[in-house]
Design an enzyme around this catalytic site. Structure first.
Site, PDB file in Angstrom:
ATOM      1  N   SER A 203       0.787  -1.161  -0.027  1.00 26.54           N
ATOM      2  CA  SER A 203       0.072   0.195   0.040  1.00 26.54           C
ATOM      3  C   SER A 203       0.830   1.205  -0.058  1.00 26.54           C
ATOM      4  O   SER A 203       2.047   1.122   0.313  1.00 26.54           O
ATOM      5  CB  SER A 203      -0.910  -0.177   1.184  1.00 26.54           C
ATOM      6  OG  SER A 203      -1.599   1.342   1.431  1.00 26.54           O
TER       7      SER A 203
ATOM      8  N   TYR B 117      -3.695  -0.339   9.968  1.00 26.57           N
ATOM      9  CA  TYR B 117      -3.547  -0.742   8.295  1.00 26.57           C
ATOM     10  C   TYR B 117      -2.254  -0.597   7.901  1.00 26.57           C
ATOM     11  O   TYR B 117      -1.396  -1.209   7.394  1.00 26.57           O
ATOM     12  CB  TYR B 117      -4.735   0.021   7.801  1.00 26.57           C
ATOM     13  CG  TYR B 117      -4.539  -0.252   6.254  1.00 26.57           C
ATOM     14  CD1 TYR B 117      -5.207  -1.314   5.741  1.00 26.57           C
ATOM     15  CD2 TYR B 117      -4.068   0.360   5.308  1.00 26.57           C
ATOM     16  CE1 TYR B 117      -5.242  -1.832   4.547  1.00 26.57           C
ATOM     17  CE2 TYR B 117      -3.865   0.027   4.041  1.00 26.57           C
ATOM     18  CZ  TYR B 117      -4.569  -0.846   3.604  1.00 26.57           C
ATOM     19  OH  TYR B 117      -4.616  -1.213   2.112  1.00 26.57           O
TER      20      TYR B 117
END
Length: 258
Positions: free
Chosen positions: A146, A159
């Protein structure tokens, strides 16, 4: 020659989290490139729907659920794939979850759950399928990292920590496994519109800031990740390992855009 290197004909790919969003786009994209594809996730209905689409691409599949938090389900998936196809060549790890909340009050239970899915779940799948690939002396593993592997976005610390871990795990496995014929890489998507985040991207100040930070001036389409996945899963990337290929419309390159 280039076309042959990028072809996935004769390969079997397993895509965890492969029935929605980015995972679904990659499952169908790998099928278009010639691979047989098992798109797996927790919900049978979504597995069935994606399998039907894969079959419309004239590729073979299996309709099997799995949960990256349940090692036994991954072992069952591997066993079924080997029984049906004789091997697994490609593993794409797309299963993941996110929750936005202030870090100060973020519960340990939520923190543990997100890391268990995003990071430890990736490890589980790599261990289960990686053992088979190492025994065969061939494999292509592509993890989904990510932007959060590299930069922080407000109030998604769990996250971000999990995806930073995925990038690091990718490098570690590449060092351990590459001499044995198994490459391990990652794709780091920028901001891509999916059914889950469309309202946030289109209707909130956070979405406006994400758009402003993307030099291309638009959000990504999930199918724009397919080329990166095909490349890393193919023999064209035979000397590429331990890398995180960023597909972000210029987000990480951005300083001042105006």
């Amino acid at each position: 020659m280039t076309t042959q290197l990028l072809s996935l004909e004769g390969k079997l790919a397993v895509v965890t989290g492969g029935t929605s969003g980015i995972g679904r786009a990659l499952s169908l994209g790998l099928a278009d490139a010639g691979a047989d594809v098992i798109a797996t996730a927790r919900r049978q209905l979504q597995v069935d729907e994606t399998a039907a689409e894969i079959e419309l691409h004239c590729r073979q599949t299996l309709r099997l659920t799995s949960d990256v938090c349940d090692r036994a389900s991954l072992v069952h998936l591997l066993d079924a794939a080997i029984q049906r196809f004789g091997k697994v060549d490609i593993l794409i790890n797309c299963a993941g979850r996110i929750k936005r909340a202030p870090t100060l009050s973020f519960s340990e239970e939520e923190w543990t759950s997100i890391l268990d899915t995003n990071l430890t779940g990736t490890l589980r799948a790599c261990q289960v399928f990686g053992r088979h690939m190492l025994e065969r002396g061939y494999g292509r593993i592509v993890n989904i990292a990510s932007l959060n592997s590299f930069v922080a976005l407000s109030e998604v610390a769990a996250y971000a920590a999990s995806k930073a871990g995925v990038a690091s795990l990718t490098r570690s496995l590449a060092v351990e496994w590459s001499k044995k014929g198994v490459t391990v890489n990652a794709i780091a998507p920028g901001v891509f519109r999916t059914d889950l985040n469309a309202n946030l991207l289109d209707s909130t100040p956070r979405g406006q800031e994400l758009l402003m930070r993307t030099p291309m001036g638009r959000f990504g389409k999930t199918e724009e990740l397919v080329g990166a996945a095909i490349y890393l899963a193919s023999d064209a990337a035979s000397f590429v390992t331990g890398q995180a290929l960023v597909v972000d419309g210029g987000f990480l390159a951005s300083g001042v855009n105006q």
